[in-house]
Motif scaffolding. Sequence first.
Motif, PDB file in Angstrom:
ATOM      1  N   UNK A   1     -12.206 -28.804 -94.160  1.00  0.00           N
ATOM      2  CA  UNK A   1     -12.747 -27.564 -93.628  1.00  0.00           C
ATOM      3  C   UNK A   1     -13.698 -27.834 -92.466  1.00  0.00           C
ATOM      4  N   UNK A   2     -14.560 -28.843 -92.632  1.00  0.00           N
ATOM      5  CA  UNK A   2     -15.482 -29.190 -91.551  1.00  0.00           C
ATOM      6  C   UNK A   2     -14.704 -29.699 -90.329  1.00  0.00           C
ATOM      7  N   UNK A   3     -13.667 -30.472 -90.579  1.00  0.00           N
ATOM      8  CA  UNK A   3     -12.872 -31.015 -89.476  1.00  0.00           C
ATOM      9  C   UNK A   3     -12.183 -29.908 -88.693  1.00  0.00           C
ATOM     10  N   UNK A   4     -11.663 -28.918 -89.400  1.00  0.00           N
ATOM     11  CA  UNK A   4     -10.901 -27.855 -88.738  1.00  0.00           C
ATOM     12  C   UNK A   4     -11.758 -27.041 -87.775  1.00  0.00           C
ATOM     13  N   UNK A   5     -13.058 -27.046 -87.969  1.00  0.00           N
ATOM     14  CA  UNK A   5     -13.935 -26.265 -87.091  1.00  0.00           C
ATOM     15  C   UNK A   5     -13.896 -26.767 -85.646  1.00  0.00           C
ATOM     16  N   UNK A   6     -13.603 -28.046 -85.469  1.00  0.00           N
ATOM     17  CA  UNK A   6     -13.590 -28.614 -84.118  1.00  0.00           C
ATOM     18  C   UNK A   6     -12.368 -28.170 -83.319  1.00  0.00           C
ATOM     19  N   UNK A   7     -11.337 -27.698 -84.012  1.00  0.00           N
ATOM     20  CA  UNK A   7     -10.099 -27.328 -83.317  1.00  0.00           C
ATOM     21  C   UNK A   7      -9.768 -25.849 -83.496  1.00  0.00           C
ATOM     22  N   UNK A   8     -10.807 -25.043 -83.656  1.00  0.00           N
ATOM     23  CA  UNK A   8     -10.600 -23.602 -83.632  1.00  0.00           C
ATOM     24  C   UNK A   8     -10.131 -23.190 -82.231  1.00  0.00           C
ATOM     25  N   UNK A   9      -9.488 -22.042 -82.109  1.00  0.00           N
ATOM     26  CA  UNK A   9      -8.839 -21.686 -80.840  1.00  0.00           C
ATOM     27  C   UNK A   9      -9.744 -21.705 -79.619  1.00  0.00           C
ATOM     28  N   UNK A  10     -11.058 -21.522 -79.808  1.00  0.00           N
ATOM     29  CA  UNK A  10     -11.950 -21.505 -78.642  1.00  0.00           C
ATOM     30  C   UNK A  10     -12.749 -22.795 -78.503  1.00  0.00           C
ATOM     31  N   UNK A  11     -12.330 -23.851 -79.246  1.00  0.00           N
ATOM     32  CA  UNK A  11     -13.051 -25.124 -79.143  1.00  0.00           C
ATOM     33  C   UNK A  11     -12.110 -26.213 -78.635  1.00  0.00           C
ATOM     34  N   UNK A  12     -12.089 -27.357 -79.289  1.00  0.00           N
ATOM     35  CA  UNK A  12     -11.293 -28.478 -78.808  1.00  0.00           C
ATOM     36  C   UNK A  12      -9.830 -28.298 -79.202  1.00  0.00           C
ATOM     37  N   UNK A  13      -8.951 -29.046 -78.551  1.00  0.00           N
ATOM     38  CA  UNK A  13      -7.515 -28.876 -78.765  1.00  0.00           C
ATOM     39  C   UNK A  13      -7.022 -29.670 -79.976  1.00  0.00           C
ATOM     40  N   UNK A  14      -7.482 -30.908 -80.114  1.00  0.00           N
ATOM     41  CA  UNK A  14      -7.062 -31.747 -81.223  1.00  0.00           C
ATOM     42  C   UNK A  14      -8.238 -32.608 -81.670  1.00  0.00           C
ATOM     43  N   UNK A  15      -8.140 -33.115 -82.880  1.00  0.00           N
ATOM     44  CA  UNK A  15      -9.075 -34.113 -83.370  1.00  0.00           C
ATOM     45  C   UNK A  15      -8.273 -35.293 -83.877  1.00  0.00           C
ATOM     46  N   UNK A  16      -8.728 -36.496 -83.567  1.00  0.00           N
ATOM     47  CA  UNK A  16      -7.996 -37.682 -84.005  1.00  0.00           C
ATOM     48  C   UNK A  16      -8.009 -37.747 -85.526  1.00  0.00           C
ATOM     49  N   UNK A  17      -6.849 -38.047 -86.105  1.00  0.00           N
ATOM     50  CA  UNK A  17      -6.679 -38.014 -87.552  1.00  0.00           C
ATOM     51  C   UNK A  17      -7.093 -39.352 -88.143  1.00  0.00           C
ATOM     52  N   UNK A  18      -8.390 -39.518 -88.349  1.00  0.00           N
ATOM     53  CA  UNK A  18      -8.894 -40.804 -88.796  1.00  0.00           C
ATOM     54  C   UNK A  18      -8.741 -40.983 -90.310  1.00  0.00           C
TER      55      UNK A  18
END
Length: 551
Positions: free
Chosen positions: A277-294
Motif C-alpha cells: 500500500x505504501x509502495x503504490x502511493x508513489x505511482x498514483x496517476x499524478x505522481x511517478x510512473x513506475x517504482x523499481x520492484x525491489x
Amino acid sequence: MDGTTTATWWRNAVIYQVYIQSFADGNGDGIGDIDGLRSRIGYLSALGVDAIWITPWFDSPLRDAGYDVADYRAVHPRYGTVEEARQLIKECHAADIRVILDIVPNHTSSEHPWFRAALRSSPGSVERSRYHFRAGRDGGESPPNDWLSVFGGPAWTRVDDHGRPGEWYLHLFDASQPDLNWDNEQVRAEFEDILRYWFDLGVDGFRIDVATALVKAPGLPDLGYPDGAFLADLTRPDHPHRDRDEVHDIYRDWRRLADSYDPPRMFAAEAWLDDSDRLSRYVRPDELHTTLNLYYIKSAWTADSMRTAIDAAIAATAPVGAPTTWALSNHDVERVVTRYGRADTRRRPGVAGPQLGPVDEPLGRRRARAAALLTLALPGSVYIYQGDELGLADADIPVHARQDPIWTRSGGRRWGRDGARVPLPWTAHGPSYGFGDNGAWLPQPADWGAHAATAQAGEDSSFLELYRAALRLRRTHPGPARASDVRWHDAPHDVLAFTRSPGFGCVVNFGSTPAPIPLAGRVLLATDTAVAEGLVAPHGAVWLDLEYNPA
C-alpha cells in the motif's frame, strides 16, 4: 522514435542498466565512458532493448561511484562532455532506444558548491539551511540524534566552525554525501531546474535514487538504537527518514514538469518498501510512473516465493493503474548467477560475499536462464543489469582492489558491491577482454573471455542468444506484447505455469528433475532443449504458443 506508443512506452519496456564506468571504455584509460557507450549502441539495438538507464555521469569526486554529485549539469570529464552526452542521446533515439538518467536528490557531494558555502558560513545561515546542520548533544560532543548511516556507523559528522568544533551535519550514506533539506524551497526549485535542463537536452526520463528518503520528520527524533548498533534500520513504521507522507508533494510537482513535455518524460523510483500500500502511493496517476520492484529482487528462487512476489507486485500497482516492473539484479546487489547458485537464494541485506556460503555457478546459471524467461514473460517493464544477458557471476575482487565505500567504511566487515561492478567482457581475448585498450579499473576474472559477447554471439545455447530470442518474442508475440493479466494454472509443487492472453504460456521448473509441461502448445523458446518432448528441464523454463494447432 516509434510514435505509436510514445506517451506510454515505459509501461511495457525492456530497460538495460548501464553502469557506465564498467560498460565500455572508449579512450583507453581503463574506465567506461560515453564514447565507449556510443560504440555499443549497435549491440544494444541487436539485443532488443527499448531504453537504457545510465548510472550517474555527473561531475563528482566519485567517492561512491558518482552517487555523490558535485555538479548536476556537468558530465564528469572521465566520462565525456555534455556535448557528447547530447550526441549519445541523439544516436540512441535514431536506434529507437530511449535514455534514462540517474538523479540523486537525497544528497549532494561534500564538494558541491552549496555544501562548501555552508562550511564557510555560520550556524543558522541561509547556506546551511539547504542541508541538515544541528548542534550536538552533551554540550556539542555527541551527534544530534542516534541515526545511523546505511553504509554503517553514525549518520552525523562534526564540522570545524572557524577553528573550533562546531555543528554536525546529516549524511544517511557516506560522510562525503550530506543530506539535502527538502523543506527548503531553494532545494526544490533547484532540482526542478536540473530536471528541466536534461529534459531539454532530450533525456526521456530519470531513475530516482533513494526516492523514499528526501523528507525527514520534524525535529529529527531518535530511532532508539541499542548501544553499539552499526547498521541503519529502515523497516520500522512511521520512520523518521524513510517514506514520509510529505515526499509525495515533491513528486507531484515533478510529474507536472514531466507532463509539460511532448512527449511526456517519465520517472522510475528506487523505493525499498515491503508494504504494497505504501509502495503504490508513489505511482498514483499524478505522481511517478513506475517504482523499481525491489521485493522481487529479494525473493528466494522457489516456486512459492516467486509466485508470492509476482502476485504482491501486481496487487500493489494494479489499483492505481500503474505497470509493474521486474528486475533480477542491479549494481547494488549480487548478480543473479551468484545469488541463485547458493543454497539460500534470498537476498539478505547487510550480509554478502562468503558470509552467504559457497556458490555453485553452473547451477546458478541454469537458474538464471530460467529466471530470465520467467521475468521477461511477466506484464509490465523489465530492467536488465548489464552483463546478466552474458550470464556473468560476481567476481572475487582482491582486498587491495576493493573500492566500494561499504567495504572501506565498515573496515572490511561488509563485503560491498564491487564484485557485481567488474567491467564487461566484449571479446574472448585482449588486455581487458575488449572493454578497452589498456586494462580495467577493477580486475577481471581469468575466465572472463569465455563469457564475452563475441564468444556467445551466434551460439544458439548461449545466454546472449537466449536473451535476444526472448526480447524478440516479447515484442512480436501478442501475449507478452500486451498488458494482459497473469493467469496461474495447476502445476506440480516445484513448477509455476501461467498464461497471458492471447495465446502465450510460460512454465518454470524450480526442481532438480524434469517436469511435465502442464499446458498444451508449441514450444517457442526453452532454456534447455536436451530434454524429451513435453518436459521442462530441471531448473529450466519454456515459453509456449498456445494458439498452435498441429492439425
